[in-house]
Structures are given as C-alpha cells and as structure tokens.
Design a protein around this motif. Structure first.
Motif, short mmCIF file in Angstrom:
data_model
loop_
_atom_site.label_atom_id
_atom_site.label_comp_id
_atom_site.label_asym_id
_atom_site.label_seq_id
_atom_site.Cartn_x
_atom_site.Cartn_y
_atom_site.Cartn_z
N LEU A 84 0.93 -1.60 -0.37
CA LEU A 84 0.11 0.58 0.11
C LEU A 84 0.75 1.06 0.02
O LEU A 84 0.56 2.02 -0.61
N ASP A 85 2.26 1.35 0.87
CA ASP A 85 3.19 2.10 0.77
C ASP A 85 3.65 2.19 -0.44
O ASP A 85 3.84 3.49 -1.19
N ALA A 86 3.26 1.74 -0.86
CA ALA A 86 3.77 1.93 -2.80
C ALA A 86 3.12 2.66 -3.59
O ALA A 86 3.12 3.06 -4.34
N TRP A 87 1.37 2.27 -3.73
CA TRP A 87 0.62 3.04 -4.04
C TRP A 87 1.26 3.83 -3.41
O TRP A 87 0.74 4.75 -4.66
N TYR A 88 1.00 4.36 -2.49
CA TYR A 88 1.01 5.72 -2.29
C TYR A 88 2.68 6.48 -2.22
O TYR A 88 1.86 7.82 -3.28
N VAL A 89 2.69 6.24 -2.38
CA VAL A 89 4.23 6.70 -3.04
C VAL A 89 4.18 6.90 -4.42
O VAL A 89 4.77 8.05 -5.79
N LYS A 90 3.77 6.12 -5.14
CA LYS A 90 3.67 6.38 -6.99
C LYS A 90 2.76 7.78 -7.07
O LYS A 90 2.56 8.06 -8.37
N GLN A 91 1.03 7.45 -6.23
CA GLN A 91 0.64 8.46 -6.40
C GLN A 91 1.03 9.87 -6.27
O GLN A 91 1.13 11.33 -6.83
N ILE A 92 1.48 9.81 -5.83
CA ILE A 92 1.77 11.12 -4.61
C ILE A 92 3.00 11.45 -6.47
O ILE A 92 3.26 13.18 -6.54
N ALA A 93 3.75 10.38 -6.40
CA ALA A 93 4.70 10.85 -7.32
C ALA A 93 4.72 11.47 -8.96
O ALA A 93 4.71 12.07 -9.41
N TYR A 94 3.36 10.82 -9.34
CA TYR A 94 2.66 11.14 -10.48
C TYR A 94 1.68 12.97 -10.45
O TYR A 94 1.54 13.47 -11.07
N ASN A 97 5.13 14.90 -10.05
CA ASN A 97 5.73 15.01 -10.97
C ASN A 97 7.79 14.90 -10.32
O ASN A 97 8.60 14.80 -11.10
N LYS A 98 7.28 14.25 -8.71
CA LYS A 98 8.57 13.96 -8.42
C LYS A 98 9.11 12.49 -8.11
O LYS A 98 8.28 11.96 -7.69
N THR A 99 10.66 12.02 -8.11
CA THR A 99 10.51 11.11 -8.03
C THR A 99 11.19 9.99 -6.67
O THR A 99 11.09 8.74 -6.50
N ALA A 100 10.93 11.52 -5.64
CA ALA A 100 11.82 10.42 -3.87
C ALA A 100 10.58 10.09 -3.59
O ALA A 100 9.05 10.51 -3.73
N GLY A 101 11.60 9.03 -3.16
CA GLY A 101 10.86 8.31 -2.65
C GLY A 101 10.43 6.46 -3.15
O GLY A 101 9.93 5.60 -2.79
N ILE A 102 10.20 7.06 -4.37
CA ILE A 102 10.37 5.66 -5.09
C ILE A 102 11.46 4.55 -4.92
O ILE A 102 10.43 3.26 -5.32
N LYS A 103 12.40 4.95 -4.27
CA LYS A 103 13.13 3.61 -4.87
C LYS A 103 13.00 2.98 -3.77
O LYS A 103 13.49 1.61 -2.96
N ASP A 104 12.43 3.62 -2.47
CA ASP A 104 12.31 2.61 -1.54
C ASP A 104 10.95 1.61 -1.44
O ASP A 104 11.39 0.95 -0.55
N ALA A 110 12.17 -1.46 -11.95
CA ALA A 110 10.62 -1.13 -11.90
C ALA A 110 10.39 0.26 -11.57
O ALA A 110 9.94 0.51 -12.14
N ARG A 111 11.62 0.50 -10.68
CA ARG A 111 11.47 2.52 -10.36
C ARG A 111 11.62 2.93 -11.62
O ARG A 111 11.38 4.01 -12.68
N GLU A 112 12.78 2.09 -12.89
CA GLU A 112 13.24 3.07 -14.13
C GLU A 112 11.62 3.11 -15.44
O GLU A 112 11.83 4.38 -15.56
N ASN A 113 10.81 2.55 -15.18
CA ASN A 113 9.28 2.51 -15.96
C ASN A 113 8.84 3.81 -15.13
O ASN A 113 8.20 4.50 -15.42
N LEU A 114 8.80 3.88 -13.74
CA LEU A 114 8.47 4.40 -13.13
C LEU A 114 9.00 6.07 -13.54
O LEU A 114 8.11 7.15 -13.31
N TYR A 115 10.89 6.57 -13.69
CA TYR A 115 11.31 7.23 -13.61
C TYR A 115 10.91 7.62 -15.05
O TYR A 115 10.37 8.81 -15.42
N MET A 194 4.88 -5.27 -11.60
CA MET A 194 3.53 -5.19 -11.95
C MET A 194 2.92 -4.65 -12.41
O MET A 194 3.22 -3.53 -13.28
N VAL A 195 2.56 -5.62 -13.28
CA VAL A 195 1.72 -5.37 -14.58
C VAL A 195 -0.17 -5.32 -14.52
O VAL A 195 -0.21 -5.92 -13.72
#
Length: 504
Positions: A84-94, A97-104, A110-115, A194-195
């Motif tokens: 759930l934290d992964a969902w949360y940081v992804k939504q904050i990032a989107y 448009n900042k990547t902080a937190g993604i690597k955690d 996986a994070r390359e696609n998000l970046y 995550m597909v």
C-alpha cells in the motif's frame, strides 16, 4: 598535593578514553545493524511520506492457498503495508512529477519505468490525482527462502483525475487486475514487477433503498449547554434523554444529529465517542424517536489522497450503529455545496458519490441523503441518494416556487426540508432583527407551506444558545448573536411563542 592532582588528571583521562571507545563501538554496532536489517523506513523517506497510516484503502485477502512456503500473518501484514505504501508513493509522484520515495518501494528495474513515465508527464505538463479505494489480493506464491512473493490483485477500484496544463482532461473510476512480484530487500518488500492485466470502467450504481415509511417530522438537535460539542467532556445522556422527551411530547418523531470527523478520531474512530453515540441512540429509541445521522460535520478536505482515510472513518461509524433500532437514515454531509468554490465542485461531488457507495456497501437497509444548503443544489446526485434534503433560510414568498421546481427536476424522490428557522435576535448588533412574535409567525407560515406541499421537515433548532463557537459562524458578533436565538426554547428554559408551531 601535586601527586593527588596527577592522580585525578590520570583518572579523568582514562574515563574519557573508555567513554570514547564505548561510543565508537556503539556507533559501529548501529551501522552494522542498519546494513544487515535495513533502516527504519520512516527515516529513509525523502518526502512527506512517513510510516504513518495515511493511505487506507479497503483490503480483502483471499484465503491463503499459495504455492511454496506457508505465509504467516506477520509477514503478510508487512507485505500488505509495503504494498500500500508503494501505491501511495507512486500516486504522490504522479501528482507532483517528482521521484522522491520511489526507490524505497520499487527495485532498480521497476523504478526505471516509473521514472520514464514521470519524465514524460513532466515534459507534457501532465499531472495525475489518483487513489485506490479497494484491493482484493490473492497470494499466489511465496518462495521457500522467504525472499520472493507473487500476488494477483483483482478488481482494484481506482479513481483518477488527469490534468494537462492544470486543466482537467479526464476523470474516471476503473476496476483493474494486477499481477505483482515482490522481492525482500533490506527487510522491506519492494515491487519488482507490476503488470496491469486489464481494466474496465467501474459501474458504481447503487441499489435504491425504500423510503415508503420515512415520514420525517423532526428537529435538528444539540444540547443547550454544549452545542457543537455534544459528545465531549460535558456529554450527559440524562440531559439528552430529557430533551428527547420534550421533542417527543411536542409531537415530533425524529431528530437530526451530527458526527464531527476530527472529534470522533478521523480515520481511527474513538471507541469512547462511539459509545456516547450509541447511548444517544438508545435515548432516542427509549422515547420512540428516529435519528437522521449526519456524517463529516466540520470537515472540508475532499482531496483525492484523503479519500481512503475518510472512508475508514465512515465505515467504522456505519458499522457500529447500522443495526440500531433508532437509526432512520444517513446524511452523508452537511451543506457540502458551500465548499464548491473553495474545494472545486467536481471534487466535492466525486467525494460524495464515492462516499454514498461506501456507506451503502456497509449498510444496505437505511436510506441515504445529502444535506444541501439550498434548493438549487438539490438535484445533484439525485439518482444516488434515496431522498432529497435541502435547507431553506430565504424569503418564504419564494419557497413554493422553489419546491415546484424541485418536484419537476426530481419527480420520484421524497423532499425533506431538513433545516429552516428564523432567529429572534434583535439587539445592538442587529437592531432591525426579528422578535419572538416574528419568529412565531414565521414558523406558522412555513408549516402551512410544508403541509400544502406535502414536505417532510426538520426545523432548526430546539434551544437558544448562550454561546456559539467561532468556527461555526465566524467571529463577527452580528452573526454569532443571531445564531444564538433560533431556538423554540429560550436560555431560561421557557417555551417561546414559536413552540406552538414546532410540529404543525
């Protein structure tokens, strides 16, 4: 004396040396522990994201029948938390448009696609507000070494608002299926893959609930001594019971009560407050009164990222009292249309729409309404609510026409005039205000209109108040003093002239 001084100096130097060595050893031990077990996640994050519960969608796991190693509850809880934290940081990032937190929460690959996605959105000036409201995960596989887990998350309810150059271009609610692979790294579950397998538009139609026996003839209620703080330290079930007897003896059959979001503990509802609420419902039942319970009073944050917290609050309240005999109906929010300008009309309506779904998913017996502040907003979400509630403090000469318009726009739903009244304040701050006699004439006339238009009603309010909090009507004395004198009973406990028309 010289020898004694040297001994003291030598002792101090030895003690200092021992302390320095101890500190070095302690530091090395802490570093070793950090490298082997992983740092506290709350110290690792680089954004406002901390290890606190700020994202609480509904999660319903399928019974564990996974391949590989059996999964224990502690590990499953850790997996869910990091997921759930992964969902949360992804939504904050989107959204930023900042990547902080993604690597955690995501592995290197996986994070390359998000970046890349974030960079593309940044270049196109696109931002996304999103949340998930429900997850239905199944654990498919847990490796024998406890380092890898695979889940399928079916029918994930996702709400999204997509903006381009700050202009809304898409608003959608979907149900999606996901396949997720996790790796255990540094003591935390990170997403490796995550597909999104498929997605459909979410059909959030709710079943109508019968209102054939509604027959509301009531009043909005606060105790006189502690209005707007009914369930606080001065809570008195004896006082409430005496007031309910007055209401019942006056010929009314229902009361409208208010549950304040923060007062009741926000997403973690305070059980002591729930107990006071149940005692109040018991008192209503003892006097054969029904209760319309208004949720989210004094709450104004409709932001998408707060939805899951709001829903856990509502879920706890509804679950706790849905079977109580005194409960008549749920009022989702008091006067939410007053927040249209400051909080964006579309966001407020979307919040209400989804909150109706949540309440009805927990309680499919009691009808649902929204307490609109005027007649103009009454048709909003008319197909989702079970009856229409509106407030009216305007010119009585225009009420009949407003009712006619509502009946044309909403022909098949009962109309409840949920708030109305006239203050009898006339004094220094409002020298041209109304008298007790004016108030009585007002209630006589509006009751005639209620009868002529076959309306149900709940007047405002039983008592005059000696004090009105500034967060209710502001600090301006002409508003606060006016608000104090809407009651049918004055500060001395005497019935005012308007009491004659409290029920008809």
């Amino acid at each position: 004396m010289v020898g004694l001084s040297k001994n003291i100096t030598r002792t101090i130097l030895i003690a200092s040396y021992i302390m320095i060595v101890a500190l070095i050893i302690s530091g090395v031990s802490a570093l070793f522990s950090y490298l082997n077990t992983g740092a506290d996640r709350s110290t690792m994050l680089h954004t406002e994201i901390q290890k606190v519960e700020q994202y609480l969608p509904k999660v319903s796991w399928e019974p564990l029948k996974n391949e590989g190693r059996p999964m224990d509850n502690q590990t499953l809880n850790a997996l869910q938390s990091d997921y759930l934290d992964a969902w949360y940081v992804k939504q904050i990032a989107y959204n930023t448009n900042k990547t902080a937190g993604i690597k955690d929460y995501y592995t290197d690959s996986a994070r390359e696609n998000l970046y890349s996605f974030i960079e593309l959105n940044k270049a196109e000036n696109i931002t996304i507000e999103a949340t998930t409201l429900k997850h239905n995960p199944t654990l498919e596989f847990f490796s024998q070494d406890g380092q890898l887990a695979v889940i399928t998350d079916r029918n994930v309810i996702e709400y999204k608002r997509v903006f381009k150059a700050e202009k809304l271009v898409l608003e959608t609610t979907e149900t999606s299926n996901y396949k997720i692979v996790f790796l255990l790294e540094d003591g935390f579950w990170r997403i490796r893959h995550m597909v999104k397998e498929d997605a459909d538009i979410y059909d959030n139609k709710t079943e109508p609930i019968s209102v054939d026996n509604l027959n509301i003839k009531g009043i909005n209620y606060y105790p006189q001594a502690n209005p707007w703080n009914m369930f606080g330290d001065e809570f008195s079930v004896d006082t409430i019971s005496k007031d309910f007897k007055i209401i019942k003896d006056a010929g009314l059959n229902s009361v409208r009560l208010f549950v304040q979001y923060e007062d009741f503990g926000k997403e973690h509802v305070n059980p002591k407050k729930l107990e006071k609420l149940k005692q109040t419902l018991d008192a209503a039942d003892a006097h054969n009164l029904k209760v319309v319970l208004t949720l989210f009073d004094f709450y104004g944050d409709y932001s998408v990222m707060s939805w899951t917290l709001n829903q856990r609050h509502a879920e706890a309240i509804v679950e706790a009292v849905k079977d109580h005999n005194a409960l008549l109906a749920w009022d989702i929010k008091n006067e939410p249309n007053l927040d249209f300008e400051s909080r964006q009309k579309a966001v407020v309506i979307a919040w209400l729409d989804n909150m109706i779904d949540l309440v009805k998913s927990v309680d499919n017996v009691h009808p649902v309404t929204i307490g609109w502040s005027n007649t103009q907003s009454a048709s909003i979400l008319k197909d989702k609510v079970d009856f229409i509630s509106f407030h009216y403090y305007e010119d009585l000469e225009k009420l009949d026409a407003a009712i006619k318009t509502m009946k044309t726009e909403i022909p098949n739903k009962p109309l409840v005039l949920q708030e109305f009244g006239l203050s009898s304040y006339s004094g220094f701050w409002k020298p041209l205000g109304s008298s007790d006699e004016d108030q009585a004439n007002y209630h006589k006339k509006i009751q005639e209109q209620i009868a002529a238009n076959n309306l149900q009603f709940m007047s405002w309010t039983l008592y005059d108040f000696t004090d009105v909090p500034t967060d209710v009507v502001g600090s301006r004395p002409w508003r606060r003093n006016t608000q104090k004198r809407f009651g049918f009973i004055d500060n001395n406990g005497a019935k005012k002239a308007s009491f004659k028309y409290i029920s008809n």
